[in-house]
Design a protein around this motif. Structure first.
Motif, PDB file in Angstrom:
ATOM      1  N   ARG A  70       1.194  -0.916   0.287  1.00  0.00           N
ATOM      2  CA  ARG A  70      -0.128   0.373   0.185  1.00  0.00           C
ATOM      3  C   ARG A  70       0.987   1.183   0.069  1.00  0.00           C
ATOM      4  NH1 ARG A  70      -2.826   3.600   3.832  1.00  0.00           N
ATOM      5  NH2 ARG A  70      -1.658   2.931   6.139  1.00  0.00           N
ATOM      6  N   THR A  71       0.435   2.435  -1.475  1.00  0.00           N
ATOM      7  CA  THR A  71       0.912   3.343  -0.756  1.00  0.00           C
ATOM      8  C   THR A  71       0.036   5.076   0.153  1.00  0.00           C
ATOM      9  OG1 THR A  71       0.464   4.426  -2.732  1.00  0.00           O
ATOM     10  CG2 THR A  71       2.443   3.143  -2.904  1.00  0.00           C
ATOM     11  N   SER A  72       1.158   5.360   0.500  1.00  0.00           N
ATOM     12  CA  SER A  72       0.605   6.473   0.883  1.00  0.00           C
ATOM     13  C   SER A  72       1.410   7.805   1.511  1.00  0.00           C
ATOM     14  CB  SER A  72       0.398   5.795   3.246  1.00  0.00           C
ATOM     15  OG  SER A  72       0.087   6.900   3.369  1.00  0.00           O
ATOM     16  N   GLY A 116      -0.516  10.827   6.202  1.00  0.00           N
ATOM     17  CA  GLY A 116      -1.310   9.969   5.282  1.00  0.00           C
ATOM     18  C   GLY A 116      -2.006  10.073   4.175  1.00  0.00           C
ATOM     19  N   THR A 123       4.054  -0.613   3.539  1.00  0.00           N
ATOM     20  CA  THR A 123       2.962   0.129   3.745  1.00  0.00           C
ATOM     21  C   THR A 123       4.472   0.839   2.956  1.00  0.00           C
ATOM     22  OG1 THR A 123       0.754   0.496   4.752  1.00  0.00           O
ATOM     23  CG2 THR A 123       1.889   2.120   3.939  1.00  0.00           C
ATOM     24  N   PHE A 177       5.904   5.012   2.213  1.00  0.00           N
ATOM     25  CA  PHE A 177       4.869   6.427   2.749  1.00  0.00           C
ATOM     26  C   PHE A 177       5.817   7.566   2.061  1.00  0.00           C
ATOM     27  CE2 PHE A 177       7.235   5.324   7.160  1.00  0.00           C
ATOM     28  CZ  PHE A 177       6.543   6.244   6.967  1.00  0.00           C
ATOM     29  N   VAL A 184       3.228   9.327   7.922  1.00  0.00           N
ATOM     30  CA  VAL A 184       1.658   8.024   8.003  1.00  0.00           C
ATOM     31  C   VAL A 184       0.922   7.678   9.262  1.00  0.00           C
ATOM     32  CG1 VAL A 184       3.226   6.358   8.534  1.00  0.00           C
ATOM     33  CG2 VAL A 184       1.742   5.715   6.815  1.00  0.00           C
ATOM     34  N   THR A 216      -0.615   4.909  11.276  1.00  0.00           N
ATOM     35  CA  THR A 216      -0.576   3.061  11.819  1.00  0.00           C
ATOM     36  C   THR A 216      -1.619   3.704  12.740  1.00  0.00           C
ATOM     37  OG1 THR A 216       0.865   3.225  13.318  1.00  0.00           O
ATOM     38  CG2 THR A 216       1.628   3.676  11.365  1.00  0.00           C
ATOM     39  N   THR A 227       1.933  -4.487  10.523  1.00  0.00           N
ATOM     40  CA  THR A 227       2.356  -4.129   9.464  1.00  0.00           C
ATOM     41  C   THR A 227       3.516  -3.530   8.982  1.00  0.00           C
ATOM     42  OG1 THR A 227      -0.106  -2.805   8.655  1.00  0.00           O
ATOM     43  CG2 THR A 227       1.685  -2.297   6.946  1.00  0.00           C
ATOM     44  N   TYR A 259       6.091  -1.040   7.574  1.00  0.00           N
ATOM     45  CA  TYR A 259       5.967   1.030   7.051  1.00  0.00           C
ATOM     46  C   TYR A 259       7.546   1.208   6.971  1.00  0.00           C
ATOM     47  CZ  TYR A 259       1.555   1.351   9.236  1.00  0.00           C
ATOM     48  OH  TYR A 259       0.036   0.854   9.281  1.00  0.00           O
TER      49      TYR A 259
END
Length: 297
Positions: free
Chosen positions: A15-17, A62, A114, A116, A120, A122, A141, A143
């Motif tokens: 996932r990108t943020s 994010g 993720t 980012f 971000v 979380t 997750t 990061y």
């Protein structure tokens, strides 16, 4: 380290943020303290335990656009682009741990990943890029803001080689494995000191990173005849050891304060971190990574 150019990248693995306009403050007394805190957390600290990391009254992190991975398609892309490299490294780690964990009586459940920029949100709190890569057990997750690898190299002398970066990714995945095995909590109950539970947790995650390196260039990709990685070279391993050394407590403290205070260690010395990565790499065996019963770290 070179990825097999035929390896296919699954963009859905991550996932990108992006960061919000306002950055959350990280606690500490001045820029030197911020750098020390960032490196300490680089390899697995829980951000929710860091005073000042979260900003309940601030704009949620994010909300902007994250790293662009639309061009990440093959192993060739991973060989030239750091964000693509993180994605394919995660896929390789998934494969290796799916193969290795049944021997420990568990079925592997992949962590979230993720990528980012800036900041971000979380389940452990809001984090900025200053925290560096980390694992949040509350949402299981990992990061990564890949710009932090520049700090690791420029301020603490880590190699810029790909395996130095992948070592960090593999270490964070190691914390997820510890979370599954029930060992991650030991860092909370015994948080500092040269032989503390926290240090033993971090050194075990280093060992787990070595296990990945041992198998990654030998295990065929799912449904294929070739592995994700081409054979590792001596330089590749030297790059990983360079990163392990750069995040040793003694090296960080010496650089930041000019003195070493083992009673405050949370991650272990440079020599210890290199040794446990090497143990995992040489054996490829999860049983060789029991730092909790080791008489000598």
């Amino acid at each position: 380290m070179t990825f097999n150019p035929n390896a296919r990248i699954d963009q859905n693995r991550v996932r990108t943020s992006g960061g919000a306009g306002k950055k959350m403050a990280v606690g500490g007394g001045g820029i030197g303290a911020l750098i020390v805190l960032a490196i300490i957390l680089l390899t697995g600290g829980d951000p929710s335990q860091v005073p000042g990391l979260t900003d309940p009254g601030g704009v949620p992190a994010g909300s902007g656009s994250g790293p662009d991975i639309s061009h990440c398609v093959s192993g060739q892309d991973a060989n030239r682009d750091i964000n693509c490299r993180i994605v394919l490294t995660a896929q390789s780690l998934d494969q290796i741990w799916a193969d290795q964990l049944p021997a420990a009586g568990l079925q592997y459940q992949p962590p979230g990943v993720t990528l980012f920029t800036s900041a971000v949100t979380t389940a452990c709190g809001n984090a900025t890029s200053a925290v560096g890569p980390f694992y949040c057990p509350a949402d299981q997750t990992t990061y990564f803001d890949t710009s932090f690898f520049d700090v690791l190299s420029s301020r603490f002398g880590a190699s810029t080689g790909p395996l130095a970066q992948q070592y960090v990714v593999a270490h964070e995945f190691g914390h997820h494995i510890q979370n599954m095995l029930g060992n991650l909590e030991r860092s909370r109950t015994d948080p500092r000191g040269p032989e503390s539970g926290a240090v033993r947790v971090e050194l075990q995650a280093d060992c787990y990173a070595g296990i990945w390196a041992h198998h990654a260039d030998k295990t065929p990709m799912p449904g294929e005849m070739e592995p994700f990685l081409l054979p590792l070279t001596e330089q590749d391993i030297a790059d990983a050891l360079s990163a392990a050394s750069a995040v040793g407590d003694d090296r960080i403290q010496e650089a930041a304060a000019g003195r070493v205070t083992p009673e405050s260690w949370t991650h272990g010395s440079s020599e210890q971190r290199q040794r446990w990565f090497s143990r995992g790499y040489q054996t490829g065996d999860i049983g060789a990574c029991d730092t909790f019963t080791a008489a000598e770290l």
